[in-house]
Motif scaffolding. Structure first.
Motif, PDB file in Angstrom:
ATOM      1  N   ARG A 313      -9.007 -12.148  -2.168  1.00 35.66           N
ATOM      2  CA  ARG A 313     -10.334 -12.461  -1.632  1.00 35.66           C
ATOM      3  C   ARG A 313     -10.343 -12.490  -0.110  1.00 35.66           C
ATOM      4  NH1 ARG A 313     -12.647 -16.832  -6.005  1.00 35.66           N
ATOM      5  NH2 ARG A 313     -13.043 -15.240  -7.547  1.00 35.66           N
TER       6      ARG A 313
ATOM      7  N   SER B  35     -17.657 -20.911 -14.631  1.00 34.80           N
ATOM      8  CA  SER B  35     -16.858 -20.432 -13.492  1.00 34.80           C
ATOM      9  C   SER B  35     -16.969 -18.920 -13.362  1.00 34.80           C
ATOM     10  CB  SER B  35     -15.398 -20.798 -13.696  1.00 34.80           C
ATOM     11  OG  SER B  35     -14.761 -19.781 -14.439  1.00 34.80           O
ATOM     12  N   CYS B  36     -16.341 -18.389 -12.311  1.00 33.01           N
ATOM     13  CA  CYS B  36     -16.347 -16.933 -12.129  1.00 33.01           C
ATOM     14  C   CYS B  36     -15.151 -16.315 -12.832  1.00 33.01           C
ATOM     15  CB  CYS B  36     -16.316 -16.586 -10.651  1.00 33.01           C
ATOM     16  SG  CYS B  36     -14.702 -16.795  -9.907  1.00 33.01           S
ATOM     17  N   CYS B  39     -10.810 -19.324 -11.548  1.00 31.39           N
ATOM     18  CA  CYS B  39     -10.178 -20.621 -11.785  1.00 31.39           C
ATOM     19  C   CYS B  39      -9.376 -20.569 -13.088  1.00 31.39           C
ATOM     20  CB  CYS B  39     -11.212 -21.742 -11.823  1.00 31.39           C
ATOM     21  SG  CYS B  39     -11.639 -22.358 -10.169  1.00 31.39           S
ATOM     22  N   SER B 102     -14.130 -25.094  -5.854  1.00 29.51           N
ATOM     23  CA  SER B 102     -15.295 -25.425  -5.033  1.00 29.51           C
ATOM     24  C   SER B 102     -16.574 -25.531  -5.854  1.00 29.51           C
ATOM     25  CB  SER B 102     -15.515 -24.363  -3.966  1.00 29.51           C
ATOM     26  OG  SER B 102     -14.307 -23.994  -3.408  1.00 29.51           O
ATOM     27  N   CYS B 103     -16.742 -24.653  -6.834  1.00 30.45           N
ATOM     28  CA  CYS B 103     -17.969 -24.705  -7.644  1.00 30.45           C
ATOM     29  C   CYS B 103     -18.066 -26.033  -8.358  1.00 30.45           C
ATOM     30  CB  CYS B 103     -17.963 -23.701  -8.775  1.00 30.45           C
ATOM     31  SG  CYS B 103     -17.840 -22.045  -8.427  1.00 30.45           S
ATOM     32  N   CYS B 133     -10.860 -21.986  -3.823  1.00 24.77           N
ATOM     33  CA  CYS B 133     -11.694 -21.023  -4.528  1.00 24.77           C
ATOM     34  C   CYS B 133     -10.919 -19.754  -4.792  1.00 24.77           C
ATOM     35  CB  CYS B 133     -12.944 -20.730  -3.713  1.00 24.77           C
ATOM     36  SG  CYS B 133     -14.138 -19.719  -4.579  1.00 24.77           S
TER      37      CYS B 133
HETATM   38  S1  SF4 Z   1     -14.305 -22.313  -7.448  1.00 26.11           S
HETATM   39 FE1  SF4 Z   1     -14.236 -20.210  -6.796  1.00 26.11          FE
HETATM   40  S2  SF4 Z   1     -12.690 -19.344  -8.108  1.00 26.11           S
HETATM   41 FE2  SF4 Z   1     -13.309 -21.229  -9.081  1.00 26.11          FE
HETATM   42  S3  SF4 Z   1     -14.917 -20.649 -10.454  1.00 26.11           S
HETATM   43 FE3  SF4 Z   1     -15.899 -21.216  -8.529  1.00 26.11          FE
HETATM   44  S4  SF4 Z   1     -16.129 -19.282  -7.454  1.00 26.11           S
HETATM   45 FE4  SF4 Z   1     -14.652 -18.948  -9.060  1.00 26.11          FE
END
Ligand code: SF4
Lengths: 522, 162
Positions: A313, B35-36, B39, B102-103, B133
């Motif tokens: 990233r 989440s994306c 994580c 972070s989310c 993140c």
């Molecule tokens: S904290 Fe970052 S890596 Fe984790 S789910 Fe949120 S966007 Fe994705």
């Protein structure tokens, strides 16, 4: 290439074409609303050109209407044809094309939920993105919807398709699963062990990403693109940046293009290693899984050393890349040669275990016609005999300068998907080596301060397959960003892949398809 | 110091704590609240042969009924809210909640919108926040360790209503 096609289309549909605009390799044809089915059907079935995306835009302010865009990809000639129709706010209806092109199914339902445009005649007009507790008449991607509104929940019911018969029962699974995976719901109808129907229900992780794009600055948007499907960060970021760079009409420095190739291929390698590990896990072959996972972890650590991020990233930016990797060249090459050696050994070993091969051969078949009909993409498509790869068919970054093979298998089963991925890992390592050996000198980023108003496509071949962005910019702000993650196409295939398989094989089939929930739900 | 050394040192400290507080092992249920998926990549990494957290007494379990701790990722999407409540209430008390990423901490880049809920602590009580993140696996191990110190204070039963 575009010329040829547009001329042919004009001959056939002359009086229905209202407007034609070509820029770069994209040709936009606005056609009469009623002509959409005939036109798309002709392009898709007669000219045999795949439909890669459908999306809407809210242009009521300037043009007084919504627009629906159908994107077709001419793979043989590196071009795109985009058919546009205008849909009026007062009668927000247009003809569904799903009965002609199955791949249009989810797009039309998505547009219905997000814009309130009704695809008349859609065979399954249920909601897709919104749940039953979302109020009627609220459409998040309309310009007059404020992103911070939180519509109150209403009563409602989601109706699943029912399979009836003696001894048939349902197994509901999810959204929270037993393993560490993303949330989604699966409803199996089974008779004994064999699955006779699977219905998937997603969008649990819908985060309003497309709306968010319209509310943040361009620089920040790159970070958002990286977080749409976390393990495909680089592919998403590059696709987004390329779309903006195309609008700006700039060519980024060669060194940046080469670095992007390195990043994109590192991403493919660790994803494929993870998928192979997952397949080994799901056939309960822990030793194979441990080895593959160890190799994946080594790539993640290499990523961190080279880019500062285990998931690559923060490297991409509009205009190039943020950080040079030239000084880490030898380290990368050394590590990759070790990994390649170990990986070859591992694959040979895995494929020599009869009980493993027995579990994956003929399991979870996706036949070529199904894969084509649903527009399945990426390694899954290539394992079902579809020879498509954006890196070769629509070259971007520096791919046109390198040699690589696009592995294709015919069987369409878990085994074929494993083999395609295994071959791709080796090809990717080859690509990284080529890029690093011939890394051009020079800048890694150019400054693009002013971006003219306009729109463009951006695309990459992510580890999961074709990733497509369509970005529209006005006054240096994004007015629309349509993201088409490969999983949005591939999820539909799972309902076919599991048929006649037994429930215990579902995890392997699911893993072999390597689907992203977040990328799908956004 | 290599990654392996870091993990070894932290893992041993964690192991001692787990032994003291739980006798032998800590059971964690991971909940993805939108989440994306990055994580999850890192949570899964915890079980690979390099980190191999099971050797320190941490076990990632399949059901919240078996869990001492929930490890929650994602900003809590509108569509995951109910599932998160159900999972939380199904976890026996006393329970620990760790917001990872972070989310989960405050909504992160997804913020607080029509679809994204703006962080886990708006819905259920959170004991420890792990920023990043995604956070590196070492940070996750450290966060779990910090959370353990909170358990003794939490012997009261808690339940939230959706
Ligand atoms: S904290 Fe970052 S890596 Fe984790 S789910 Fe949120 S966007 Fe994705």
């Amino acid at each position: 290439m575009n010329r040829e096609f547009t001329e042919a289309l004009k001959k056939e549909f002359g009086n229905t074409i209202l407007d034609e605009i070509t820029s770069r390799n994209e040709t936009y044809l606005t056609v009469k609303k009623e002509a959409n089915v005939k036109m798309c059907d002709h392009i898709y079935h007669h000219l045999d050109i795949p439909l890669v995306s459908i999306f809407a835009t809210d242009e009521r302010k300037k043009e007084g209407c919504f627009k629906v865009h159908y994107v077709f990809s001419i793979d043989k000639g590196d071009a795109f044809i985009i058919i546009k129709i205008n849909v009026d706010e007062k009668s927000p209806k247009y003809n569904s094309i799903t009965h002609k092109i199955a791949a249009a199914n989810w797009y039309e339902r998505e547009i219905q939920d997000m814009f309130g445009l009704v695809p008349a005649g859609h065979p399954d007009p249920r909601r897709l993105v919104h749940f039953e507790d979302w109020p009627d008449g609220v459409y998040p991607l309309r310009k007059d919807f404020d992103i911070n509104t939180k519509p109150s929940r209403v009563e409602g019911e989601y109706v699943y398709r029912r399979v009836e018969g003696e001894g048939v029962y349902e197994i509901p699974v999810g959204p929270v699963h037993a393993g560490v995976i993303e949330p989604g719901h699966f409803r199996f109808s089974v008779a004994g062990e064999p699955i006779i129907n699977l219905e998937i229900r997603h969008f649990y992780t819908h985060k309003g990403v497309e709306k968010l794009f319209e509310n943040i600055s361009l620089d920040k948007a790159v970070f958002l693109a990286e977080r749409i499907s976390g393990d495909n960060s680089a592919a998403h970021a590059v696709a987004f940046c390329q779309a903006v760079e195309r609008i700006a009409g700039v060519d980024i420095p060669a060194r940046a293009k080469y670095i992007r190739v390195v990043l994109l291929e590192l991403e493919r390698v660790y994803n494929h290693l993870g998928d192979i590990a997952g397949i080994a896990t799901d056939v309960a072959f822990a030793m194979g899984a441990a080895h593959a996972n160890r190799l994946k972890e080594e790539i993640l650590q290499l990523n961190e050393k080279v880019t500062g991020s285990r998931l690559l990233r923060g490297m991409n930016a509009i205009g190039g890349v943020r950080r040079d990797i030239g000084d880490k060249k030898d380290e990368i090459l050394l590590k990759l040669s070790e990994i390649q050696h170990d990986f070859r050994e591992l694959i040979e070993y895995l494929m020599s275990i009869p009980s493993l091969v027995d579990r994956i051969e003929t399991t979870g078949r996706i036949y070529n016609d199904i894969a084509k009909g649903l527009h399945v993409v990426g390694p899954i498509a290539r394992a079902s005999g579809i020879d498509r790869d954006m890196r070769r068919d629509h070259p971007y970054a520096a791919y046109s300068e390198f040699n690589f093979k696009v592995p294709v298998q015919k069987a369409g089963d878990v085994n074929a998907r494993t083999l395609v991925r295994a071959d791709e890992v080796c090809e990717s390592i080859g690509l990284i080596e080529q890029a690093l050996w011939s890394l051009p000198e020079g800048e890694i980023k150019i400054d693009i301060s002013e971006i003219p108003d306009g729109y463009a496509l951006g695309y990459t071949e992510a580890p999961r397959g074709e990733t497509l962005y369509w970005v529209m910019i006005k006054n240096n702000m994004i007015v629309r960003c349509k993201v088409r993650d490969p999983s949005f196409c591939n999820w539909l295939a799972i309902e076919y892949a599991v048929l006649d398989n037994i429930v215990p094989d579902f995890p392997i089939i699911n893993k072999s398809l390597s689907l992203s929930y977040s990328g799908n739900d956004m | 110091m290599t990654v392996e050394d870091e993990v070894e040192i932290m893992g041993q400290r964690l192991n001692d704590k787990i032994k003291k507080i739980f006798g032998r092992s800590l059971h964690i249920r991971e909940v993805d609240a939108g989440s994306c998926n990055a994580c999850e990549v890192e949570v899964n990494a915890l079980s690979n042969p390099i980190y191999d957290i099971e050797r320190f007494g941490i076990y990632i379990v399949a059901s919240p009924r078996h869990a001492d701790m929930l490890l929650v990722t994602g900003p809590v999407t509108r569509n995951m809210e109910l599932a998160l409540f159900k999972t939380y209430n199904a976890t026996p008390s006393p329970k620990l909640v760790v917001a990872m990423g972070s989310c989960a901490c405050n909504g992160g880049i997804f913020g607080d919108t029509y679809a994204s809920g703006g962080g886990v602590d708006k819905y259920i009580p959170v004991d420890v926040y792990i920023p990043g993140c995604p956070p590196r696996p070492q940070a996750v191990i450290f966060g779990i360790m910090v959370a353990l110190d909170k358990l003794p204070q939490k012997m009261k039963k808690t339940e939230v209503k959706p």
